[in-house]
Write a protein that holds these residues in place. Structure first.
Motif, PDB file in Angstrom:
ATOM      1  N   TYR A  72       4.546  -0.129  14.422  1.00 51.70           N
ATOM      2  CA  TYR A  72       4.448  -0.788  13.125  1.00 51.70           C
ATOM      3  C   TYR A  72       5.268   0.002  12.116  1.00 51.70           C
ATOM      4  CZ  TYR A  72       0.785   2.767  12.361  1.00 51.70           C
ATOM      5  OH  TYR A  72       0.088   3.946  12.263  1.00 51.70           O
ATOM      6  N   ARG A  73       5.567  -0.660  11.018  1.00 52.58           N
ATOM      7  CA  ARG A  73       6.268  -0.006   9.916  1.00 52.58           C
ATOM      8  C   ARG A  73       5.227   0.623   9.013  1.00 52.58           C
ATOM      9  NH1 ARG A  73      10.442   2.783   8.937  1.00 52.58           N
ATOM     10  NH2 ARG A  73      11.011   2.866   6.741  1.00 52.58           N
ATOM     11  N   PRO A  74       5.113   1.960   8.979  1.00 52.20           N
ATOM     12  CA  PRO A  74       4.057   2.583   8.177  1.00 52.20           C
ATOM     13  C   PRO A  74       4.309   2.430   6.685  1.00 52.20           C
ATOM     14  CG  PRO A  74       5.508   4.251   9.095  1.00 52.20           C
ATOM     15  CD  PRO A  74       5.939   2.950   9.692  1.00 52.20           C
ATOM     16  N   GLU A 129      -4.364   4.319   7.878  1.00 55.45           N
ATOM     17  CA  GLU A 129      -3.568   3.286   8.542  1.00 55.45           C
ATOM     18  C   GLU A 129      -4.005   3.143   9.989  1.00 55.45           C
ATOM     19  OE1 GLU A 129       0.820   2.773   7.634  1.00 55.45           O
ATOM     20  OE2 GLU A 129       0.536   4.861   7.000  1.00 55.45           O
ATOM     21  N   VAL A 145      -4.214  -0.262  13.356  1.00 53.46           N
ATOM     22  CA  VAL A 145      -3.653  -1.508  13.858  1.00 53.46           C
ATOM     23  C   VAL A 145      -4.786  -2.474  14.189  1.00 53.46           C
ATOM     24  CG1 VAL A 145      -2.218  -2.556  15.667  1.00 53.46           C
ATOM     25  CG2 VAL A 145      -1.636  -0.293  14.769  1.00 53.46           C
ATOM     26  N   SER A 199      -5.938  -7.891  10.384  1.00 49.62           N
ATOM     27  CA  SER A 199      -4.953  -7.070   9.697  1.00 49.62           C
ATOM     28  C   SER A 199      -4.979  -7.401   8.209  1.00 49.62           C
ATOM     29  CB  SER A 199      -3.562  -7.310  10.273  1.00 49.62           C
ATOM     30  OG  SER A 199      -3.156  -8.657  10.074  1.00 49.62           O
ATOM     31  N   THR A 220      -4.772  -5.602   3.907  1.00 51.74           N
ATOM     32  CA  THR A 220      -4.833  -4.471   2.976  1.00 51.74           C
ATOM     33  C   THR A 220      -6.228  -4.402   2.381  1.00 51.74           C
ATOM     34  OG1 THR A 220      -2.529  -4.957   2.417  1.00 51.74           O
ATOM     35  CG2 THR A 220      -3.682  -3.352   1.050  1.00 51.74           C
ATOM     36  N   VAL A 258      -5.000   0.341   5.235  1.00 54.85           N
ATOM     37  CA  VAL A 258      -4.019  -0.647   5.652  1.00 54.85           C
ATOM     38  C   VAL A 258      -4.143  -0.867   7.156  1.00 54.85           C
ATOM     39  CG1 VAL A 258      -1.554  -1.187   5.860  1.00 54.85           C
ATOM     40  CG2 VAL A 258      -2.437  -0.079   3.780  1.00 54.85           C
ATOM     41  N   HIS A 302      -2.360  -2.800  10.145  1.00 56.21           N
ATOM     42  CA  HIS A 302      -1.117  -3.486  10.504  1.00 56.21           C
ATOM     43  C   HIS A 302      -1.380  -4.542  11.577  1.00 56.21           C
ATOM     44  CE1 HIS A 302       1.420  -0.637   8.272  1.00 56.21           C
ATOM     45  NE2 HIS A 302       0.587   0.293   8.695  1.00 56.21           N
ATOM     46  N   SER A 328       4.114  -6.812  16.002  1.00 60.36           N
ATOM     47  CA  SER A 328       5.013  -6.204  15.031  1.00 60.36           C
ATOM     48  C   SER A 328       6.027  -7.199  14.458  1.00 60.36           C
ATOM     49  CB  SER A 328       5.760  -5.032  15.665  1.00 60.36           C
ATOM     50  OG  SER A 328       6.531  -5.465  16.778  1.00 60.36           O
ATOM     51  N   PRO A 344       7.291  -8.814   9.144  1.00 59.36           N
ATOM     52  CA  PRO A 344       7.811  -7.436   9.062  1.00 59.36           C
ATOM     53  C   PRO A 344       8.532  -7.198   7.736  1.00 59.36           C
ATOM     54  CG  PRO A 344       9.270  -8.785  10.404  1.00 59.36           C
ATOM     55  CD  PRO A 344       8.070  -9.650  10.081  1.00 59.36           C
ATOM     56  N   ASP A 368       7.369  -0.458   2.652  1.00 58.16           N
ATOM     57  CA  ASP A 368       6.005  -0.910   2.415  1.00 58.16           C
ATOM     58  C   ASP A 368       5.313   0.129   1.534  1.00 58.16           C
ATOM     59  OD1 ASP A 368       3.541  -2.169   2.601  1.00 58.16           O
ATOM     60  OD2 ASP A 368       3.694  -2.517   4.756  1.00 58.16           O
TER      61      ASP A 368
END
Length: 458
Positions: free
Chosen positions: A56-58, A110, A112, A168, A170, A192, A194, A198, A202, A206
Motif C-alpha cells: 500500500y501507499r503509506p 496504519e 490493511v 478500509s 480513515t 488509517v 488501507h 492496492s 490509489p 497521502d
C-alpha cells in the motif's frame, strides 16, 4: 525511524499488569509486549512502508509519524503509551499536554483491511483512561467506552485491544474516560486502514492530520480544559502556523488529504488553486459516481473528510480553515474595533501608564512586520513571512507546494515557488503603466507610521 527517535519502555512494562479490554484474556497470545517507540521530532517523518503483507501507499502525517508494529503470527501488534507530554505549537510556544508515545496527538496507526490487530495501551497518566476506535467496526467489548464496554485502565496498567479490520478508510482514536479533560489535553490520533486491493483508489501522496483546539492564556502552558467556546489556539496536529508542515507535492501527482476534527466546532477547509473531489468520510468511501467537486469542504465535529485532487497547477497554494479567526494565534475575542477612531488622546494616556505599549487598530490589525513585547510562551496573532513579505496568518494555515521533478518519497520543503516572469500581480501608476520595483517607496509596517510620536508627544 532512527534509533535515537525511540525510547524503550521495557523497564516500565516489566511491572505493568496485562489484561484485555474485555473478558477475552485467554486469547492474548503475545510472547512479549512490543516496545513502545517514542518520537521527539516536531516535523513530518518519512512514510513507513510495509515490509510484509499486502502493499500500500503509506500516509505521511503533518508534524507527525506512523507507529511501528511487530508481527506475531496472524496479528499486527502495536503499543500506545498514554502519558503527559510537552508539545511545541510553533517556535516560541510550548504546552503541557497529554498524549501518546511522546507527542500529542499520538502517532498515526496504519494497517490493511482484513488485518488482525492487537493494540497494547499502557497508562502513564495520573488518572484512568481508555481508547475508543472512532468510526471503526469492532466487537462491543473492544469499543473503549469506560464503564460501558470495559473497565477503565488504571494508572500503571496495560490493557490490550484485539479486533479484525473489517473495512478500509480513515478513522480516529481518542479516550472515552474523563473525555472532556483528556481530549482537551490533546489525547487523540488518526487510524488509517488501507484497502487490501492496492488498485482501489490509489494515490501518489497521502497526507493525514487531526484538528484540535485549546484555550491557553498568554504566558501560561496549560490548556483550560473546561472551555467550550472561546478557544485561542486552533491547531493541525497540535501545531499552528508558522509551525505547521507544508505539503510538498510533485506536479501531476494524485494527492489525498485526510482530515479528522476533534475540536468543538466545524471547519470549512479551503485549498487554493485546485478543485478536488470529496472521496471519503469516517463512514466509508464515497462512490466515484457520487463524489462532488469542491474547493472548500466542511469537516463536522467528530468526523473525518478526505479529498482527492490532481496536482496540475504548480505554485505555493494556501491551505487553511476559512473561519478567519481560526487562522490566527492567541486570538482574543474581546479586542475592540478602533478602525477610523483617532488614537491620539488614548495613546498619550496609555503611554503614561505603560511607555512600551502600542495602541493599535485605527487602520486595521495587520501586524506581520511588527515587533512588540509579549508574555513568555505566547505567539503573535498573525505571523510568518514569505518571499513577498509578511504572510500575516496563524492557526490552521499552511501551504501546498507543487513542483516539477520531485522524487517519489521526497517530502522536504522545496522553498518559495519561482513564478514565471510576468505572472505576479504588480503595481501600476495613474496611467496604468507598471512601476519598476526599484522605484517603489519602502512602506512602514502597517499602522506603525508615526505611532511612537503619537504616543510621546504632548
Amino acid at each position: 525511524m532512527k534509533e535515537r527517535d525511540m525510547l524503550s519502555r521495557r523497564g516500565f512494562l516489566g511491572t505493568a499488569a496485562l489484561v484485555s479490554a474485555s473478558a477475552v484474556s485467554g486469547r492474548v497470545q503475545a510472547a512479549s509486549i512490543p516496545e513502545a517507540p517514542l518520537m521527539d521530532k516536531m516535523t513530518m517523518q518519512p512514510p513507513l512502508h510495509p515490509t510484509s503483507g499486502p502493499d500500500y501507499r503509506p500516509v505521511v502525517t503533518l508534524n507527525g509519524w506512523t507507529l511501528p508494529w511487530q508481527t506475531n503470527g496472524d496479528w499486527k501488534e502495536f503499543h500506545l503509551v498514554a502519558e503527559p507530554v510537552v508539545r511545541e505549537f510553533a517556535e516560541g510556544m510550548r504546552a503541557n499536554l497529554w498524549g501518546y508515545n511522546g507527542q500529542a496527538p499520538g502517532p498515526t496507526i496504519e494497517a490493511v483491511e482484513g488485518d488482525k490487530v492487537r493494540i497494547f495501551v499502557t497508562n502513564k497518566l495520573p488518572e484512568h483512561t481508555t481508547v475508543h476506535w472512532h468510526g471503526m467496526l469492532v466487537p462491543n467489548g473492544m469499543d473503549g467506552v469506560g464503564g460501558v464496554t470495559q473497565p477503565h485502565i488504571p494508572p500503571g496498567k496495560t490493557f490490550v485491544y484485539e479486533f479484525e479490520l473489517k473495512t478500509s478508510g480513515t478513522f480516529m482514536y481518542h479516550p472515552h474516560s474523563d473525555e472532556m479533560v483528556q481530549m482537551a489535553m490533546g489525547m487523540m490520533g488518526m487510524f488509517v486502514v488501507h484497502p487490501r486491493d492496492s488498485s482501489f483508489r490509489p494515490v501518489d501522496r497521502d497526507f493525514v492530520f487531526v484538528m484540535s483546539s485549546y484555550l491557553i492564556d498568554p504566558g501560561t502552558y496549560l490548556p483550560q480544559v473546561s472551555e467550550m467556546t472561546d478557544f485561542n489556539m486552533w491547531t493541525w496536529n497540535s501545531r499552528v502556523f508558522p509551525g505547521i508542515d507544508s505539503l510538498p507535492v510533485r506536479l501531476g501527482d494524485k494527492v489525498r488529504v485526510r482530515m479528522g476534527n476533534l475540536t468543538m466546532t466545524n471547519h470549512p477547509i479551503h485549498l487554493h488553486g485546485h478543485h478536488f473531489a470529496v472521496s471519503c468520510t469516517d463512514g466509508g468511501w464515497v462512490p466515484e459516481s457520487a463524489q462532488w467537486p469542491e474547493t472548500t469542504i466542511d469537516v463536522p465535529v467528530g468526523a473525518i473528510r478526505a479529498f482527492d485532487l490532481i496536482a496540475d497547477n504548480p505554485g505555493d497554494w494556501a491551505f487553511h480553515c476559512h473561519k478567519t479567526h481560526h487562522a490566527m494565534n492567541s486570538m482574543g475575542h474581546e479586542v475592540q474595533n478602533l478602525i477610523g477612531v483617532s488614537k491620539k488622546d488614548l495613546a498619550k494616556a496609555v503611554g503614561k501608564l505603560a511607555p512600551d505599549a502600542m495602541v493599535m487598530g485605527s487602520t486595521g490589525m495587520a501586524m506581520g512586520a511588527m515587533e512588540m513585547p509579549m508574555p513568555d510562551n505566547t505567539l503573535m496573532m498573525m505571523t510568518g513571512s514569505g518571499q513577498f513579505g509578511p504572510i500575516e496568518m496563524g492557526g490552521m494555515f499552511t501551504v501546498m507546494k507543487i513542483r516539477k521533478g520531485m522524487a517519489r518519497d521526497d517530502y522536504r520543503d522545496p522553498g518559495p515557488y519561482k513564478n514565471p516572469e510576468g505572472t505576479v500581480a504588480y503595481e501600476v501608476d495613474a496611467t496604468g503603466d507598471p512601476i519598476p520595483s526599484s522605484s517603489k517607496p519602502k512602506a512602514m509596517p502597517h499602522d506603525m507610521e508615526g505611532m511612537k510620536g503619537m504616543e510621546m508627544k504632548e
